[in-house]
Design a protein around this motif. Structure first.
Motif, PDB file in Angstrom:
ATOM      1  N   GLU A  16      39.336  90.046   2.149  1.00  0.00           N
ATOM      2  CA  GLU A  16      40.723  90.209   3.448  1.00  0.00           C
ATOM      3  C   GLU A  16      40.289  89.745   4.414  1.00  0.00           C
ATOM      4  O   GLU A  16      41.080  89.304   5.350  1.00  0.00           O
ATOM      5  N   HIS A  76      45.417  86.967  -0.517  1.00  0.00           N
ATOM      6  CA  HIS A  76      45.276  88.176  -1.013  1.00  0.00           C
ATOM      7  C   HIS A  76      45.542  86.931  -2.411  1.00  0.00           C
ATOM      8  O   HIS A  76      46.305  85.949  -2.546  1.00  0.00           O
ATOM      9  N   VAL A 197      51.006  90.862  -4.280  1.00  0.00           N
ATOM     10  CA  VAL A 197      50.150  91.923  -4.553  1.00  0.00           C
ATOM     11  C   VAL A 197      50.968  92.996  -3.601  1.00  0.00           C
ATOM     12  O   VAL A 197      51.196  92.872  -3.137  1.00  0.00           O
ATOM     13  N   LEU A 200      46.352  97.153  -3.279  1.00  0.00           N
ATOM     14  CA  LEU A 200      45.325  97.255  -3.511  1.00  0.00           C
ATOM     15  C   LEU A 200      44.464  99.052  -3.639  1.00  0.00           C
ATOM     16  O   LEU A 200      44.095  99.446  -3.573  1.00  0.00           O
ATOM     17  N   ARG A 202      41.519 100.092  -4.289  1.00  0.00           N
ATOM     18  CA  ARG A 202      39.611  99.896  -3.909  1.00  0.00           C
ATOM     19  C   ARG A 202      38.555 101.373  -4.255  1.00  0.00           C
ATOM     20  O   ARG A 202      37.601 100.691  -4.505  1.00  0.00           O
TER      21      ARG A 202
END
Length: 334
Positions: A16, A76, A197, A200, A202
């Motif tokens: 990103e 993304h 997206v 996210l 993580r």
């Protein structure tokens, strides 16, 4: 399609923040050797949003040129946007071969691109070379459940495309960048991108597991006996600043999350130090950690196959050996 050049391309994934992910930079190492044998240039292909960091990194790791596609639709990864951009580049420049990291994104992108370009794809490669007789790339990958290695050629179609597992090759030393930077203005309309997206995630299971980037890994296998058996594994990993890995047997038993799995159906790793605790050494596991610089095996079975590949071996019960090892590390640190 026909190749217009003898160039070899390496697709460099970006994060990103516009930085290059490790696998693309790793692939510049074999890419350099293959490009020289083919008699062409080595080009890094960077697709992302604000990807200047990735361009600099690729240039510093041996690329002759860096082809960049930058735009907000590439922040993304989406199959539609990335496949459209990469196919447009290939049709314009016509490389003879292309390497893509076998990440989640790469395993999605590679087949889509190869299908659109009407060429072949060799997936999950662990070895690369040039076939002397034909001049084609010789792609080597595990076959039949990892029990043998197959070498595959793509003689009739171009570009030759393969996905290569992260961690198989080592990143080269960075040098002052000298690559030619080519920027292409390719944009994909929003109505042509069918996915987006939403969120996210993580962390998996409360842990951030980066096996591919780890310099030290401590792994546990069937010999740990259960979920609680990973306690000394984690304690040793904490003492060493290491990442916790696992064999497929431990993951399949539900003792630890799949994110920790090393092996043919898990992650391929290449740390400086790999400590295998209670792991017998099945060929599927060995295929995932064979790139380790130093392997230490701890197993109570002196005939375990893991000792055949270990640089150092300890025959003993891991629950007796690891506490002693942890104590000695603490003493040495003190």
């Amino acid at each position: 399609m026909e190749a217009k050049t003898k160039d070899l391309w390496v697709f460099v994934e970006t994060s990103e923040d516009g930085a290059a992910k490790n696998v693309g930079i790793e692939l510049l190492t074999p890419g350099r050797l293959l490009a020289d044998k083919q008699g062409g240039a080595l080009a890094a292909v960077v697709i992302g949003c604000g990807a200047d960091k990735a361009v600099e990194t690729a240039s510093a790791h041996g690329a002759d040129k860096v082809i960049v596609v930058d735009g907000p639709e590439y922040r993304h990864y989406t199959t539609d946007a990335y496949a459209a951009a990469l196919c447009a580049l290939v049709e314009k420049y016509g490389p003879t071969s292309m390497l893509i990291g076998a990440t989640n994104n790469g395993r999605d992108l590679g087949p889509r691109v190869s299908c659109r370009l009407h060429t072949g794809l060799t997936a999950d490669c662990t070895g690369l070379d040039i076939d002397e007789e034909s001049g084609n790339v010789a792609w080597t990958r595990p076959a039949f459940g990892g029990n043998l290695m197959a070498t595959i050629l793509c003689p009739d179609h171009r570009p030759q495309i393969g996905t290569v597992r992260p961690g198989v090759f080592k990143k080269g030393e960075a040098a002052q960048g000298r690559a030619e930077v080519i920027r292409e203005d390719i944009h994909v309309p929003g109505d042509k991108i069918r996915t987006q997206v939403i969120e996210l995630i993580r962390e998996m299971g409360g842990e951030n597991v980066d096996l591919e980037g780890a310099e030290i890994i401590v792994s546990g296998g069937r010999g740990v006996g259960g979920p609680e058996g990973f306690a000394p594994i984690r304690a040793l990993a904490k003492e060493l600043g290491a990442t916790v890995g696992a064999s497929r047997a431990a993951v399949d038993a539900g003792w630890i999350a799949h994110a920790h799995q090393v092996g043919q159906t898990g992650k391929t790793v290449g740390p400086k130090l790999y400590i295998a605790c209670g792991i017998s050494g099945a060929i599927q596991h060995l295929a995932g950690m064979s790139g380790s610089d130093v392997v230490v095996a701890i197993n109570k079975d002196p005939d375990a196959p893991i000792f055949d590949v270990a640089d150092y071996g300890v025959v003993g019960n891991l629950f007796e050996v690891l506490p002693v090892l942890i104590d000695e590390l603490k003493k040495a640190r003190a």
